[in-house]
Design a protein around this motif. Sequence first.
Motif, PDB file in Angstrom:
ATOM      1  N   GLU A 136       0.830  -1.216   0.000  1.00 29.56           N
ATOM      2  CA  GLU A 136       0.000   0.000   0.000  1.00 29.56           C
ATOM      3  C   GLU A 136       0.857   1.255   0.000  1.00 29.56           C
ATOM      4  O   GLU A 136       2.034   1.216   0.395  1.00 29.56           O
ATOM      5  CB  GLU A 136      -0.885   0.015   1.265  1.00 29.56           C
ATOM      6  CG  GLU A 136      -1.978  -1.028   1.273  1.00 29.56           C
ATOM      7  CD  GLU A 136      -3.074  -0.778   0.244  1.00 29.56           C
ATOM      8  OE1 GLU A 136      -3.444   0.388   0.004  1.00 29.56           O
ATOM      9  OE2 GLU A 136      -3.560  -1.770  -0.337  1.00 29.56           O
ATOM     10  N   LEU A 137       0.250   2.362  -0.390  1.00 25.83           N
ATOM     11  CA  LEU A 137       0.895   3.660  -0.227  1.00 25.83           C
ATOM     12  C   LEU A 137       1.232   3.827   1.256  1.00 25.83           C
ATOM     13  O   LEU A 137       0.407   3.531   2.131  1.00 25.83           O
ATOM     14  CB  LEU A 137      -0.080   4.762  -0.670  1.00 25.83           C
ATOM     15  CG  LEU A 137       0.478   6.170  -0.776  1.00 25.83           C
ATOM     16  CD1 LEU A 137       1.563   6.269  -1.856  1.00 25.83           C
ATOM     17  CD2 LEU A 137      -0.644   7.165  -1.086  1.00 25.83           C
ATOM     18  N   HIS A 138       2.463   4.283   1.541  1.00 26.89           N
ATOM     19  CA  HIS A 138       2.897   4.393   2.939  1.00 26.89           C
ATOM     20  C   HIS A 138       2.062   5.450   3.675  1.00 26.89           C
ATOM     21  O   HIS A 138       1.792   6.520   3.114  1.00 26.89           O
ATOM     22  CB  HIS A 138       4.376   4.781   2.953  1.00 26.89           C
ATOM     23  CG  HIS A 138       5.062   4.466   4.235  1.00 26.89           C
ATOM     24  ND1 HIS A 138       4.795   5.135   5.403  1.00 26.89           N
ATOM     25  CD2 HIS A 138       5.998   3.526   4.533  1.00 26.89           C
ATOM     26  CE1 HIS A 138       5.550   4.630   6.370  1.00 26.89           C
ATOM     27  NE2 HIS A 138       6.283   3.661   5.874  1.00 26.89           N
ATOM     28  N   PRO A 139       1.644   5.170   4.917  1.00 22.22           N
ATOM     29  CA  PRO A 139       0.828   6.173   5.634  1.00 22.22           C
ATOM     30  C   PRO A 139       1.532   7.520   5.797  1.00 22.22           C
ATOM     31  O   PRO A 139       0.870   8.562   5.835  1.00 22.22           O
ATOM     32  CB  PRO A 139       0.527   5.520   6.989  1.00 22.22           C
ATOM     33  CG  PRO A 139       1.463   4.367   7.117  1.00 22.22           C
ATOM     34  CD  PRO A 139       1.817   3.943   5.718  1.00 22.22           C
ATOM     35  N   PHE A 140       2.880   7.530   5.876  1.00 15.84           N
ATOM     36  CA  PHE A 140       3.586   8.825   5.973  1.00 15.84           C
ATOM     37  C   PHE A 140       3.278   9.683   4.742  1.00 15.84           C
ATOM     38  O   PHE A 140       3.134  10.895   4.827  1.00 15.84           O
ATOM     39  CB  PHE A 140       5.109   8.625   6.065  1.00 15.84           C
ATOM     40  CG  PHE A 140       5.604   7.953   7.317  1.00 15.84           C
ATOM     41  CD1 PHE A 140       4.765   7.683   8.387  1.00 15.84           C
ATOM     42  CD2 PHE A 140       6.940   7.588   7.421  1.00 15.84           C
ATOM     43  CE1 PHE A 140       5.242   7.064   9.537  1.00 15.84           C
ATOM     44  CE2 PHE A 140       7.425   6.974   8.561  1.00 15.84           C
ATOM     45  CZ  PHE A 140       6.573   6.706   9.619  1.00 15.84           C
ATOM     46  N   ARG A 141       3.224   9.025   3.593  1.00 16.66           N
ATOM     47  CA  ARG A 141       2.921   9.746   2.341  1.00 16.66           C
ATOM     48  C   ARG A 141       1.508  10.303   2.375  1.00 16.66           C
ATOM     49  O   ARG A 141       1.245  11.422   1.943  1.00 16.66           O
ATOM     50  CB  ARG A 141       2.980   8.791   1.148  1.00 16.66           C
ATOM     51  CG  ARG A 141       4.337   8.418   0.748  1.00 16.66           C
ATOM     52  CD  ARG A 141       4.696   9.116  -0.553  1.00 16.66           C
ATOM     53  NE  ARG A 141       6.113   8.929  -0.758  1.00 16.66           N
ATOM     54  CZ  ARG A 141       6.827   9.533  -1.688  1.00 16.66           C
ATOM     55  NH1 ARG A 141       6.261  10.388  -2.511  1.00 16.66           N
ATOM     56  NH2 ARG A 141       8.101   9.317  -1.794  1.00 16.66           N
ATOM     57  N   TRP A 186       9.394   0.769   0.835  1.00 15.11           N
ATOM     58  CA  TRP A 186       9.901   0.899  -0.535  1.00 15.11           C
ATOM     59  C   TRP A 186      10.054   2.376  -0.864  1.00 15.11           C
ATOM     60  O   TRP A 186       9.113   3.166  -0.681  1.00 15.11           O
ATOM     61  CB  TRP A 186       8.935   0.224  -1.514  1.00 15.11           C
ATOM     62  CG  TRP A 186       8.836  -1.255  -1.259  1.00 15.11           C
ATOM     63  CD1 TRP A 186       8.062  -1.871  -0.310  1.00 15.11           C
ATOM     64  CD2 TRP A 186       9.555  -2.289  -1.918  1.00 15.11           C
ATOM     65  NE1 TRP A 186       8.255  -3.232  -0.356  1.00 15.11           N
ATOM     66  CE2 TRP A 186       9.169  -3.512  -1.339  1.00 15.11           C
ATOM     67  CE3 TRP A 186      10.495  -2.305  -2.954  1.00 15.11           C
ATOM     68  CZ2 TRP A 186       9.679  -4.738  -1.754  1.00 15.11           C
ATOM     69  CZ3 TRP A 186      11.002  -3.526  -3.384  1.00 15.11           C
ATOM     70  CH2 TRP A 186      10.596  -4.733  -2.786  1.00 15.11           C
ATOM     71  N   PHE A 187      11.260   2.719  -1.361  1.00 11.25           N
ATOM     72  CA  PHE A 187      11.633   4.122  -1.560  1.00 11.25           C
ATOM     73  C   PHE A 187      11.837   4.413  -3.046  1.00 11.25           C
ATOM     74  O   PHE A 187      12.338   3.557  -3.783  1.00 11.25           O
ATOM     75  CB  PHE A 187      12.954   4.416  -0.824  1.00 11.25           C
ATOM     76  CG  PHE A 187      12.893   4.176   0.651  1.00 11.25           C
ATOM     77  CD1 PHE A 187      13.016   2.892   1.175  1.00 11.25           C
ATOM     78  CD2 PHE A 187      12.702   5.224   1.531  1.00 11.25           C
ATOM     79  CE1 PHE A 187      12.953   2.655   2.543  1.00 11.25           C
ATOM     80  CE2 PHE A 187      12.645   5.000   2.909  1.00 11.25           C
ATOM     81  CZ  PHE A 187      12.766   3.712   3.413  1.00 11.25           C
ATOM     82  N   ASP A 188      11.524   5.647  -3.454  1.00  8.10           N
ATOM     83  CA  ASP A 188      11.845   6.062  -4.819  1.00  8.10           C
ATOM     84  C   ASP A 188      13.359   6.003  -4.999  1.00  8.10           C
ATOM     85  O   ASP A 188      14.113   6.498  -4.142  1.00  8.10           O
ATOM     86  CB  ASP A 188      11.365   7.497  -5.073  1.00  8.10           C
ATOM     87  CG  ASP A 188       9.849   7.560  -5.189  1.00  8.10           C
ATOM     88  OD1 ASP A 188       9.209   6.512  -5.426  1.00  8.10           O
ATOM     89  OD2 ASP A 188       9.297   8.664  -5.032  1.00  8.10           O
ATOM     90  N   GLU A 194      14.601   9.617   2.087  1.00  7.33           N
ATOM     91  CA  GLU A 194      13.293  10.234   1.812  1.00  7.33           C
ATOM     92  C   GLU A 194      12.191   9.421   2.498  1.00  7.33           C
ATOM     93  O   GLU A 194      12.419   8.293   2.935  1.00  7.33           O
ATOM     94  CB  GLU A 194      13.037  10.244   0.298  1.00  7.33           C
ATOM     95  CG  GLU A 194      13.868  11.251  -0.471  1.00  7.33           C
ATOM     96  CD  GLU A 194      13.504  12.693  -0.148  1.00  7.33           C
ATOM     97  OE1 GLU A 194      12.345  12.940   0.238  1.00  7.33           O
ATOM     98  OE2 GLU A 194      14.389  13.560  -0.268  1.00  7.33           O
ATOM     99  N   ILE A 195      10.998  10.006   2.561  1.00  8.46           N
ATOM    100  CA  ILE A 195       9.845   9.260   3.095  1.00  8.46           C
ATOM    101  C   ILE A 195       9.556   8.086   2.156  1.00  8.46           C
ATOM    102  O   ILE A 195       9.545   8.279   0.935  1.00  8.46           O
ATOM    103  CB  ILE A 195       8.629  10.196   3.192  1.00  8.46           C
ATOM    104  CG1 ILE A 195       8.871  11.218   4.293  1.00  8.46           C
ATOM    105  CG2 ILE A 195       7.334   9.428   3.434  1.00  8.46           C
ATOM    106  CD1 ILE A 195       7.743  12.174   4.509  1.00  8.46           C
ATOM    107  N   PRO A 196       9.365   6.869   2.687  1.00  3.63           N
ATOM    108  CA  PRO A 196       9.079   5.744   1.795  1.00  3.63           C
ATOM    109  C   PRO A 196       7.777   5.954   1.032  1.00  3.63           C
ATOM    110  O   PRO A 196       6.843   6.587   1.535  1.00  3.63           O
ATOM    111  CB  PRO A 196       8.966   4.544   2.739  1.00  3.63           C
ATOM    112  CG  PRO A 196       8.902   5.096   4.116  1.00  3.63           C
ATOM    113  CD  PRO A 196       9.403   6.492   4.096  1.00  3.63           C
ATOM    114  N   ARG A 197       7.734   5.420  -0.182  1.00  4.93           N
ATOM    115  CA  ARG A 197       6.497   5.538  -0.977  1.00  4.93           C
ATOM    116  C   ARG A 197       5.498   4.442  -0.599  1.00  4.93           C
ATOM    117  O   ARG A 197       4.300   4.679  -0.496  1.00  4.93           O
ATOM    118  CB  ARG A 197       6.833   5.448  -2.474  1.00  4.93           C
ATOM    119  CG  ARG A 197       5.598   5.553  -3.376  1.00  4.93           C
ATOM    120  CD  ARG A 197       5.963   5.596  -4.844  1.00  4.93           C
ATOM    121  NE  ARG A 197       6.606   6.847  -5.187  1.00  4.93           N
ATOM    122  CZ  ARG A 197       5.956   7.987  -5.465  1.00  4.93           C
ATOM    123  NH1 ARG A 197       4.637   8.016  -5.473  1.00  4.93           N
ATOM    124  NH2 ARG A 197       6.630   9.082  -5.751  1.00  4.93           N
TER     125      ARG A 197
END
Length: 211
Positions: A136-141, A186-188, A194-197
């Motif tokens: 899933e899209l990371h909650p931080f994002r 998982w990171f860009d 950076e904040i994980p995606r």
Amino acid sequence: MNTGEAYDKWAKTYDQVENKTRDLEKRAVRTILKDIDVPHILEIGCGTGKNTAWLAGHCQELTALDFSEGMLRRARQKISDAKVNFRQADITKPWAVKPADLICCSLVLEHIEDLDFIFRQAEVSLSAGGQFYICELHPFRQLRGSRARFEHEGDTHHLEYFVHHISDYLSVAIANGFTCSGLQEWFDEDNRNEIPRLVSYQFHKRSGTSQ
Ligand SMILES: C[S@@+](CC[C@H](N)C(=O)[O-])C[C@H]1O[C@@H](n2cnc3c(N)ncnc32)[C@H](O)[C@@H]1O
């Protein structure tokens, strides 16, 4: 516009437009499940089939569910494999499926409020020892403002979403008879500054539970 209507519209461009989240998840599932070989995979929220054909190469039978007829139409156009059974179904309603050895869920649960219901259905739909893969899209994002959106006829449409924290997934999984065997961020460009995606989870059904 509700989520189903939005995906019916998004289906026309979902595969074509730039979408880093879609593309990174494609890499995540192919990395995590590369060695999987099981009789039956259940894919929930299969969309246009980004992962469906690949998953079908790792099982004898695949059931792919989605509630958007537009997304399913695209998937059916791309994939005609006798072992793949596409079905229109809303996963917030009881799942009527035969037991699966692996359930795959990519980029779907941000649209689902009640995670507990999903894990309950997953538990009864999995064979003993079966695995539940989620990415899933990371909650931080999400908290930074990212959310599923698409362009249609000159307007930007934002889809309804719910923030589920990593601890929410772990608690609801444990409460429904799963253990967590994998958790990855998982990171860009693999840039860990950076904040994980994305966040991915591998849950296994504990032995001694139903099925
Ligand atoms: C972002 S797309 C992901 C599609 C695909 N899994 C992928 O990774 O490309 C989310 C999908 O979830 C489906 N979906 C959302 N809520 C659903 C529900 N309640 N029941 C079934 N499908 C749902 C949408 O129709 C859409 O196809």
